[in-house]
Scaffold this motif. Sequence first.
Motif, PDB file in Angstrom:
ATOM      1  N   UNK B 134       3.342  -3.423   3.857  1.00 42.48           N
ATOM      2  CA  UNK B 134       2.100  -2.752   4.249  1.00 42.48           C
ATOM      3  C   UNK B 134       2.399  -1.416   4.911  1.00 42.48           C
ATOM      4  N   UNK B 137      -3.260   3.156   6.593  1.00 41.80           N
ATOM      5  CA  UNK B 137      -4.158   3.740   5.598  1.00 41.80           C
ATOM      6  C   UNK B 137      -4.276   5.251   5.719  1.00 41.80           C
ATOM      7  N   UNK B 163      -8.439   7.900  -0.262  1.00 41.55           N
ATOM      8  CA  UNK B 163      -8.691   6.550  -0.778  1.00 41.55           C
ATOM      9  C   UNK B 163      -9.559   5.748   0.194  1.00 41.55           C
ATOM     10  N   UNK B 217      -1.542  -1.533   1.034  1.00 44.61           N
ATOM     11  CA  UNK B 217      -0.275  -2.024   0.479  1.00 44.61           C
ATOM     12  C   UNK B 217       0.732  -0.866   0.455  1.00 44.61           C
ATOM     13  N   UNK B 219       3.271   1.420  -0.996  1.00 46.33           N
ATOM     14  CA  UNK B 219       3.635   1.804  -2.364  1.00 46.33           C
ATOM     15  C   UNK B 219       4.792   2.798  -2.314  1.00 46.33           C
ATOM     16  N   UNK B 220       5.422   2.976  -3.462  1.00 48.68           N
ATOM     17  CA  UNK B 220       6.434   4.028  -3.596  1.00 48.68           C
ATOM     18  C   UNK B 220       5.700   5.308  -3.983  1.00 48.68           C
ATOM     19  N   UNK B 247      -5.991   6.882 -10.846  1.00 44.79           N
ATOM     20  CA  UNK B 247      -4.795   7.560 -10.354  1.00 44.79           C
ATOM     21  C   UNK B 247      -4.714   7.338  -8.843  1.00 44.79           C
ATOM     22  N   UNK B 248      -3.771   6.511  -8.435  1.00 39.85           N
ATOM     23  CA  UNK B 248      -3.671   6.101  -7.034  1.00 39.85           C
ATOM     24  C   UNK B 248      -2.925   7.172  -6.259  1.00 39.85           C
ATOM     25  N   UNK B 283       3.842   5.919  -7.672  1.00 44.66           N
ATOM     26  CA  UNK B 283       4.799   6.141  -8.756  1.00 44.66           C
ATOM     27  C   UNK B 283       4.159   5.926 -10.134  1.00 44.66           C
ATOM     28  N   UNK B 284       3.357   4.871 -10.272  1.00 42.36           N
ATOM     29  CA  UNK B 284       2.793   4.574 -11.595  1.00 42.36           C
ATOM     30  C   UNK B 284       1.690   5.555 -11.977  1.00 42.36           C
ATOM     31  N   UNK B 285       1.245   6.386 -11.046  1.00 45.58           N
ATOM     32  CA  UNK B 285       0.199   7.369 -11.340  1.00 45.58           C
ATOM     33  C   UNK B 285       0.755   8.781 -11.526  1.00 45.58           C
TER      34      UNK B 285
END
Lengths: 451, 451
Positions: B134, B137, B163, B217, B219-220, B247-248, B283-285
Amino acid sequence: MNADPSLAARLPLELPALDWITDAARVARLSQDFAWFSPVLKRQLADKTAEVAVRPRTEAEIRAVVAACARDAIPITVRGSGTGNYGQAIPLHGGVILDMSGYNAFGWVRSGAGRAQAGIRLADFDRQARPQGWELRWLPSTFRSATLGGLFGGGFGGAGSITYGPMAAAGNVLGVRVMTVEPEPRAIELRAPDAMLLHHVYGTNGIVLELEVALAPALDWIESIAIFTSFDAALAFASALGSAPGLVKKEVCFLGAPVPDHMTALAEYLPKGCHAVLVVMAESSQAGMEDMTTAAGGRISYRKTAAESGNRTLLEYTWNHTTLVAMKVDRGLTYIQSGFEPARHVEQVKALERLLAGEVLMHLEFLRTKDGAFNCSGLQLIRFTSEERLNEIMQIYRDHGVTINNPHVFILEDGRQGQLNPAVVELKRRFDSQGLLNPGKMRSWTAPHAD
Amino acid sequence: MNADPSLAARLPLELPALDWITDAARVARLSQDFAWFSPVLKRQLADKTAEVAVRPRTEAEIRAVVAACARDAIPITVRGSGTGNYGQAIPLHGGVILDMSGYNAFGWVRSGAGRAQAGIRLADFDRQARPQGWELRWLPSTFRSATLGGLFGGGFGGAGSITYGPMAAAGNVLGVRVMTVEPEPRAIELRAPDAMLLHHVYGTNGIVLELEVALAPALDWIESIAIFTSFDAALAFASALGSAPGLVKKEVCFLGAPVPDHMTALAEYLPKGCHAVLVVMAESSQAGMEDMTTAAGGRISYRKTAAESGNRTLLEYTWNHTTLVAMKVDRGLTYIQSGFEPARHVEQVKALERLLAGEVLMHLEFLRTKDGAFNCSGLQLIRFTSEERLNEIMQIYRDHGVTINNPHVFILEDGRQGQLNPAVVELKRRFDSQGLLNPGKMRSWTAPHAD
């Protein structure tokens, strides 16, 4: 453009190692989906069927079927679990059902992305991804049986779209592996945004073999029902909750009275005549949601963690499961799908409720649009009287500035009220030059030699 | 209402076990914050100082100081790390600085929530929370030194507000433990929404000891700079990226030319005269963001994972660090804070840029508002000429429908252009009946016997 039926019937003999379904009754059942939600589609599509179905387990098996079909010009309708509502998977011109549900291996999950074969069931994907800390961003209410490829080929999104928008929003799908339809089929990796040219076109322009998608962090979710005596208060609550950026949620579903009365399995939580909001919140956001419920004059009648829920999930009372559950109680219902204007969705809903209450039963799913605007989408239940009146109702909606995604048509262009993206059609030309994929669903392009 | 100075000066003798700072120069330094960003505040506040400062390590020590101050009517100004920009932590009436930075224990993290003592630095919190999956925010650009209690007492949000909205949005803060100011101080747990009555009121209505907050959460993240030759293209990109639900992201900061020219440490990535968008993506975005950059006519000039970044983070070039970095290069600059209309923020920015380019340098932070609307907030740099012209510029903004959160005032009500929530004032009356907390910052209520 129906091919010679004998050609399709010969395929099982030619490729005997594959898992064929040839029994006419089973093939007919595999040819159908939930298009019967619509009395219009039911009439048009009920007798449509493929000649044979096949359930390949490897890419080599898929390739063998596709090569044979391309050689003999046999139509191919790619199918996941057949949970579509618009006849996406119903073959109009016979041929072969390519049932992908056996091509279902989980690939990998890392750094917020995951990959799997197209036939994986969404629930299976999550079961394998969650121990690694990730889960799918969207779950249609059919997630137990629906496949990832089916969601991509004929679906929208679902629970989770309140945060991540529809599957079509940039960043949600990262890539697909696609097979072309030709005597020597090629398998090609397309990355986003090109990958999206195969989204929601019913498998007409390529066969999606694998998908790579962005994932959401796996959270502990709590499912709740908030009930209200006032339609307006419930609506205001659902809209404010859905938009609240600090309250992490997966689902906000508004059910105006008397929709909840149809949910007999939840009757103890749904006092007759209530308006209900079904919500799925992250554990740390539950208290904030409950504070909002109380402040809005509602109360929580149901609250369960995943462990407490057992096999029941409220998600199976949302999206088109609302329609399904209600129609089980009252077969005289049908439904429409509508899109409101983000800036005035609450006002539009209220106006239409005042006008059509009793005939149109309000069911709204809150979500973010592809561009991120907060909005709701309607899956209103309709007490069906005639096609004429159904069209009148849709016109009244349009007159109020609400768009209708007509769920009573099965041709791509008709559902979208306009042209397809030319790049979608160009891909069809390149990947399916004979026009064998799900023929009759795309009007913009047909193969030069098709009749 | 200044108390007898000799009373504050006697406290270290009375409570000798505590960590007191009595050296006048050090106390004066601890009495200041970044109010010098504003030439107006600098003139008004530069000579303000407490008489002594104390750095308690336990709740018992805090209680001892507060009890003594309540007995002798000594003003108390609670302070985190003094990273505020509006004189939040500058005592106007002497007394004691209650420096919370030593009261900084990390408590726990579970199920998306975390708890810590108010003096914990935000970076320390994240360092301890991330291994458990975690993170906070919101991170203001001062996250290395700023404390959680300071962010709550005098801050807004920061990176992450794109966000989760501002810290003030429902669901972000779950509870606080508060100490009252009275001869026998009480410590009280307030849960949200009541806990929010102590938010952003500069420590005037209670002493926040501990905070429990909702987490994100971990994230990388990848940090990037997208550069553009067109102001409008860069703006459209930043706005579309910020809003894109799939797109995070943690941060989208728009810097119109010539703001990037002030960032000398990043000069190799910022061609002279460019418009830049600083982004932090999951990373995934990242690929989706880069696709959007190219489509918008920009290019990525900088891209680093956390591991590649070493000790540098682009976050320290955003929010009010943009102001700080620019003012280091040009001391003739000051700034304003502005809020656009969600529905037409792009149009408003363009109009004001056309009107004031050269004098007002456009710096925008994209975010979700408390209610979840997508918007941007301006921290425009101004080439300062006079207070009169500064006021004129703010009026031009208001005339375009843009609200100004005037950062050149230090009284709560003046910054908000209106009344405080009556419940905030009521809490002040209950928890600080002598009006000893940060006196002079709240105009709505003063203690009956204060002069």
